[in-house]
Design an enzyme around this catalytic site. Sequence first.
Site, PDB file in Angstrom:
ATOM      1  N   HIS A 129       0.839  -1.199   0.000  1.00 46.48           N
ATOM      2  CA  HIS A 129       0.000   0.000   0.000  1.00 46.48           C
ATOM      3  C   HIS A 129       0.874   1.249   0.000  1.00 46.48           C
ATOM      4  O   HIS A 129       1.819   1.356   0.771  1.00 46.48           O
ATOM      5  CB  HIS A 129      -0.913  -0.014   1.227  1.00 46.48           C
ATOM      6  CG  HIS A 129      -1.884   1.101   1.253  1.00 46.48           C
ATOM      7  ND1 HIS A 129      -2.245   1.722   2.420  1.00 46.48           N
ATOM      8  CD2 HIS A 129      -2.584   1.727   0.268  1.00 46.48           C
ATOM      9  CE1 HIS A 129      -3.127   2.672   2.151  1.00 46.48           C
ATOM     10  NE2 HIS A 129      -3.339   2.689   0.848  1.00 46.48           N
ATOM     11  N   HIS A 145       8.041  18.887 -13.842  1.00 45.47           N
ATOM     12  CA  HIS A 145       8.782  17.730 -14.359  1.00 45.47           C
ATOM     13  C   HIS A 145      10.002  17.425 -13.483  1.00 45.47           C
ATOM     14  O   HIS A 145      10.334  16.253 -13.257  1.00 45.47           O
ATOM     15  CB  HIS A 145       9.198  17.983 -15.810  1.00 45.47           C
ATOM     16  CG  HIS A 145       9.786  16.787 -16.486  1.00 45.47           C
ATOM     17  ND1 HIS A 145       9.117  15.600 -16.627  1.00 45.47           N
ATOM     18  CD2 HIS A 145      11.007  16.596 -17.064  1.00 45.47           C
ATOM     19  CE1 HIS A 145       9.885  14.723 -17.265  1.00 45.47           C
ATOM     20  NE2 HIS A 145      11.034  15.309 -17.534  1.00 45.47           N
ATOM     21  N   TYR A 198       6.566  14.070 -22.221  1.00 46.17           N
ATOM     22  CA  TYR A 198       5.920  14.026 -20.897  1.00 46.17           C
ATOM     23  C   TYR A 198       4.872  12.927 -20.760  1.00 46.17           C
ATOM     24  O   TYR A 198       3.949  13.046 -19.955  1.00 46.17           O
ATOM     25  CB  TYR A 198       5.340  15.396 -20.531  1.00 46.17           C
ATOM     26  CG  TYR A 198       6.379  16.475 -20.549  1.00 46.17           C
ATOM     27  CD1 TYR A 198       7.304  16.597 -19.523  1.00 46.17           C
ATOM     28  CD2 TYR A 198       6.473  17.360 -21.625  1.00 46.17           C
ATOM     29  CE1 TYR A 198       8.289  17.579 -19.553  1.00 46.17           C
ATOM     30  CE2 TYR A 198       7.449  18.343 -21.662  1.00 46.17           C
ATOM     31  CZ  TYR A 198       8.347  18.440 -20.619  1.00 46.17           C
ATOM     32  OH  TYR A 198       9.323  19.408 -20.654  1.00 46.17           O
ATOM     33  N   ALA A 199       4.999  11.851 -21.508  1.00 53.83           N
ATOM     34  CA  ALA A 199       4.082  10.712 -21.391  1.00 53.83           C
ATOM     35  C   ALA A 199       4.589   9.818 -20.258  1.00 53.83           C
ATOM     36  O   ALA A 199       5.176   8.755 -20.480  1.00 53.83           O
ATOM     37  CB  ALA A 199       3.998   9.954 -22.715  1.00 53.83           C
ATOM     38  N   ASN A 200       4.385  10.298 -19.041  1.00 53.17           N
ATOM     39  CA  ASN A 200       4.885   9.634 -17.844  1.00 53.17           C
ATOM     40  C   ASN A 200       3.838   9.722 -16.746  1.00 53.17           C
ATOM     41  O   ASN A 200       3.127  10.723 -16.644  1.00 53.17           O
ATOM     42  CB  ASN A 200       6.157  10.327 -17.332  1.00 53.17           C
ATOM     43  CG  ASN A 200       7.205  10.510 -18.403  1.00 53.17           C
ATOM     44  OD1 ASN A 200       7.674   9.552 -18.992  1.00 53.17           O
ATOM     45  ND2 ASN A 200       7.568  11.759 -18.662  1.00 53.17           N
TER      46      ASN A 200
END
EC number: 5.4.99.62
Length: 139
Positions: free
Chosen positions: A20, A106, A128-130
Amino acid sequence: MKKTALLNAQLSHCIATLGHTESLTICDAGLPIPLSVERIDLALTAGVPSFLQTLNVVTNEMYVERVVIAEEIKEKNPEILTALLTQLQKLESHQGNQIQVEFVSHETFKKFTLESKAIVRTGECSPYANVILYSGVPF
């Protein structure tokens, strides 16, 4: 052999052992990956697998309670952001919970990746595909 969609043994093990609030990062081909964090490199060629394909398979296996996204995606990659948020809405419905979405710079995002259990590198070649996915509990 597993009958679920996720066949990559390293990634499957990582998700199965998340506790968790522990995190898993899914990133594009260009995000720097710290040497101190486990790298799960799925990238084959530009665009394969895509960020969204990878996110879809991972979230079919992982219960997500929170995500962190770089603020810059809003301006530099709105198409991926829209698709990402749509996938998260579908995931909320499927899981029956509300997923907290947090935007950070970022630079802050990259610092947060240091705490991830692993970073999954995709073949995505768009900026920025994170996303950092934080594990929840399904009960």
